[in-house]
Scaffold this active site. Structure first.
Site, mmCIF file in Angstrom:
data_model
loop_
_atom_site.group_PDB
_atom_site.id
_atom_site.type_symbol
_atom_site.label_atom_id
_atom_site.label_comp_id
_atom_site.label_asym_id
_atom_site.label_seq_id
_atom_site.Cartn_x
_atom_site.Cartn_y
_atom_site.Cartn_z
ATOM 1 N N CYS A 123 3.199 0.560 -2.721
ATOM 2 C CA CYS A 123 3.560 0.824 -4.113
ATOM 3 C C CYS A 123 5.004 0.400 -4.314
ATOM 4 O O CYS A 123 5.731 0.152 -3.346
ATOM 5 C CB CYS A 123 3.369 2.293 -4.474
ATOM 6 S SG CYS A 123 3.298 2.529 -6.277
ATOM 7 N N CYS A 125 7.082 2.160 -6.700
ATOM 8 C CA CYS A 125 7.867 3.185 -7.407
ATOM 9 C C CYS A 125 9.051 3.717 -6.598
ATOM 10 O O CYS A 125 10.118 3.966 -7.153
ATOM 11 C CB CYS A 125 6.979 4.326 -7.878
ATOM 12 S SG CYS A 125 6.027 5.129 -6.574
ATOM 13 N N LYS A 200 -7.122 7.171 -9.147
ATOM 14 C CA LYS A 200 -5.889 7.944 -9.040
ATOM 15 C C LYS A 200 -5.504 8.423 -10.432
ATOM 16 O O LYS A 200 -5.301 7.617 -11.342
ATOM 17 C CB LYS A 200 -4.784 7.077 -8.443
ATOM 18 C CG LYS A 200 -3.451 7.788 -8.358
ATOM 19 C CD LYS A 200 -2.418 6.970 -7.632
ATOM 20 C CE LYS A 200 -1.082 7.660 -7.648
ATOM 21 N NZ LYS A 200 -0.042 6.893 -6.970
ATOM 22 N N ARG A 210 7.293 13.737 -5.831
ATOM 23 C CA ARG A 210 8.323 12.906 -6.478
ATOM 24 C C ARG A 210 9.705 13.327 -6.030
ATOM 25 O O ARG A 210 10.621 12.507 -5.969
ATOM 26 C CB ARG A 210 8.141 12.910 -7.985
ATOM 27 C CG ARG A 210 6.821 12.200 -8.306
ATOM 28 C CD ARG A 210 6.568 11.966 -9.756
ATOM 29 N NE ARG A 210 5.231 11.392 -9.915
ATOM 30 C CZ ARG A 210 4.528 11.423 -11.029
ATOM 31 N NH1 ARG A 210 5.037 11.999 -12.100
ATOM 32 N NH2 ARG A 210 3.345 10.868 -11.075
ATOM 33 N N ARG A 222 3.474 8.078 -16.167
ATOM 34 C CA ARG A 222 2.594 7.081 -15.545
ATOM 35 C C ARG A 222 1.232 6.968 -16.233
ATOM 36 O O ARG A 222 0.296 6.425 -15.685
ATOM 37 C CB ARG A 222 2.377 7.439 -14.072
ATOM 38 C CG ARG A 222 3.639 7.503 -13.231
ATOM 39 C CD ARG A 222 3.313 7.258 -11.761
ATOM 40 N NE ARG A 222 4.288 7.782 -10.830
ATOM 41 C CZ ARG A 222 5.512 7.297 -10.643
ATOM 42 N NH1 ARG A 222 5.936 6.269 -11.352
ATOM 43 N NH2 ARG A 222 6.314 7.837 -9.744
ATOM 44 N N GLU A 238 -13.535 2.088 -12.064
ATOM 45 C CA GLU A 238 -12.363 1.721 -11.244
ATOM 46 C C GLU A 238 -12.785 1.439 -9.799
ATOM 47 O O GLU A 238 -12.350 0.469 -9.185
ATOM 48 C CB GLU A 238 -11.325 2.858 -11.254
ATOM 49 C CG GLU A 238 -10.444 2.913 -12.475
ATOM 50 C CD GLU A 238 -9.306 1.889 -12.413
ATOM 51 O OE1 GLU A 238 -9.287 1.053 -11.496
ATOM 52 O OE2 GLU A 238 -8.442 1.942 -13.310
ATOM 53 N N LYS A 253 -7.896 10.823 -5.887
ATOM 54 C CA LYS A 253 -6.628 11.544 -5.796
ATOM 55 C C LYS A 253 -6.236 12.098 -7.149
ATOM 56 O O LYS A 253 -6.285 11.346 -8.116
ATOM 57 C CB LYS A 253 -5.567 10.556 -5.316
ATOM 58 C CG LYS A 253 -4.190 11.142 -5.175
ATOM 59 C CD LYS A 253 -3.236 10.048 -4.810
ATOM 60 C CE LYS A 253 -1.836 10.617 -4.892
ATOM 61 N NZ LYS A 253 -0.849 9.620 -4.938
ATOM 62 N N SER A 279 0.610 16.675 -2.847
ATOM 63 C CA SER A 279 1.738 17.566 -2.617
ATOM 64 C C SER A 279 1.589 18.915 -3.327
ATOM 65 O O SER A 279 1.815 19.960 -2.730
ATOM 66 C CB SER A 279 3.033 16.877 -3.050
ATOM 67 O OG SER A 279 2.934 16.402 -4.378
HETATM 68 C C1 PBG Z 1 3.042 6.433 -5.327
HETATM 69 C C2 PBG Z 1 2.340 7.661 -4.882
HETATM 70 C C3 PBG Z 1 2.399 8.966 -5.423
HETATM 71 C C4 PBG Z 1 1.650 9.772 -4.566
HETATM 72 C C5 PBG Z 1 1.149 8.958 -3.562
HETATM 73 N N1 PBG Z 1 1.577 7.654 -3.794
HETATM 74 C C6 PBG Z 1 3.144 9.519 -6.568
HETATM 75 C C7 PBG Z 1 2.833 9.135 -7.943
HETATM 76 O O1 PBG Z 1 1.911 8.363 -8.218
HETATM 77 O O2 PBG Z 1 3.571 9.581 -8.790
HETATM 78 C C8 PBG Z 1 1.466 11.264 -4.697
HETATM 79 C C9 PBG Z 1 1.207 11.980 -3.431
HETATM 80 C C10 PBG Z 1 1.356 13.448 -3.488
HETATM 81 O O3 PBG Z 1 1.619 14.067 -4.541
HETATM 82 O O4 PBG Z 1 1.208 14.051 -2.414
HETATM 83 N N2 PBG Z 1 2.598 5.824 -6.462
#
Ligand code: PBG
Length: 329
Positions: A123, A125, A200, A210, A222, A238, A253, A279
């Site tokens: 990714c 970000c 996702k 984050r 997002r 998707e 996810k 998380s």
């Molecule tokens: C990156 C990404 C994210 C997560 C995994 N890859 C954050 C997001 O999309 O904001 C989240 C993982 C988690 O909350 O444990 N794009």
């Protein structure tokens, strides 16, 4: 399904003893299904705790290798790597730098722990000054899809060059699986599998992550690329797209609030399917357990078993190491 007529029907007969209950259990949770995420950061001997995720740290590569070795010894078969770079910019240079933080971590892990499966999150970000998962048109306030694809493909190839066993794109740009598959094949990595974050969702459960990855978007959110939590049919579209583009494994996810999606994805496609216990799911259990309100071990195992029952073959969880211990104990 054949149901015996009353009075033969007494489900409790099979719940009488632990042996019997185990024997007729339909679902198993095993350590070989688990993946433990890690956050790699520059430096040496760095262990920065993440406030909202007790037990999780941003680790310099030397420390990360130590913790990964301990997790591997406890029975964790695979890790998922995220990177926090020195510097962020407007084109996410750190994501595809040959000596980028994830690339360094992959090299060290494959050198020290060759038997550990290394999956990398692909990714942009964490590497973008604005925190979005793709290139941004600041004037329009929009995230640009197609111009982001070559950067994502470069990132995936650089991870494979460093030795990553599996790449896992999490950006949610359209067409990125095809772009990554094409670039991997052209780069001599036809055998590197893609685990796609196919469904996702734009979820508030990512909050603690984050902080961990220092990747909160600096403007907007997002929701123009991650999915609307209201949608299930769209998740199937998707997943179908990602499979058509060459994905080897698919992910849903977050996990707990999306078990219906997990079940439908598994039954519809029959592909190897991963659930990401994100998380916020981890933090909620930790926080309630710290207050003594729930039993951490029992609640964690029950939620992961629920993900397995819903159809997950693979579970990504920050609790993977503890879970391995509990499963043995
Ligand atoms: C990156 C990404 C994210 C997560 C995994 N890859 C954050 C997001 O999309 O904001 C989240 C993982 C988690 O909350 O444990 N794009």
């Amino acid at each position: 399904m054949i149901q015996p007529a009353f009075p033969a029907c007494r489900p409790r007969r099979l719940r009488q003893s632990p042996v019997l209950r185990r024997m007729v259990a339909e679902t198993q949770l095993c350590s070989h299904q688990l993946v433990l995420p890690f956050f790699a950061r520059p430096g040496k001997r760095e262990r920065r705790p993440i406030g909202a995720m007790p037990g999780v740290f941003q680790l310099s590569v030397d420390e990360l290798v130590k913790d990964a070795a301990a997790a591997h010894a406890a029975g964790v078969p695979a890790v998922l790597l995220f990177g926090i770079p020195d510097r962020k910019d407007e084109k996410a240079s750190g994501a595809y730098a040959q000596k980028g933080i994830v690339q360094q971590a992959v090299r060290a892990l494959k050198r020290e722990l060759p038997g550990l499966l290394v999956i990398t999150d692909v990714c942009l970000c964490e590497y973008m000054s604005h925190g979005h998962c793709g290139l941004v048109d600041r004037a329009a306030g929009s995230v640009l899809n197609d111009p982001s694809l070559p950067l994502l493909a470069r990132t995936a190839v650089s991870h494979a060059e460093a030795g990553a066993d599996v790449v896992a794109p999490s950006d949610m740009m359209d067409g990125r699986v095809r772009a990554i598959r094409t670039a991997l094949d052209a780069g001599g990595f036809a055998d590197t599998p893609i685990l796609t974050y196919a469904a996702k969702y734009a979820s508030a459960f990512y909050g603690p992550f984050r902080e961990a990855a220092e990747s909160a978007p600096q403007f907007g959110d997002r929701r123009s690329y991650q999915m609307n939590p209201a949608n299930a049919e769209e998740a199937l579209r998707e997943v179908a797209l990602d499979i058509a583009e060459g994905a080897d494994m698919v992910m849903v996810k977050p996990a707990l609030a999306y078990l219906d999606i997990l079940h439908r994805v598994k039954t519809t496609f029959g592909y190897p399917t991963a659930a990401y216990a994100v998380s916020g799911e981890y933090s909620m259990i930790k926080a309630a357990a710290e207050k003594g309100w729930i039993d951490e071990r029992a609640v964690t195992l029950e939620s992961l078993l629920g993900m397995r029952r819903a159809g997950a073959d693979i579970i990504i969880t920050y609790a993977a190491k503890e879970v391995c211990g509990w499963l043995k104990g």
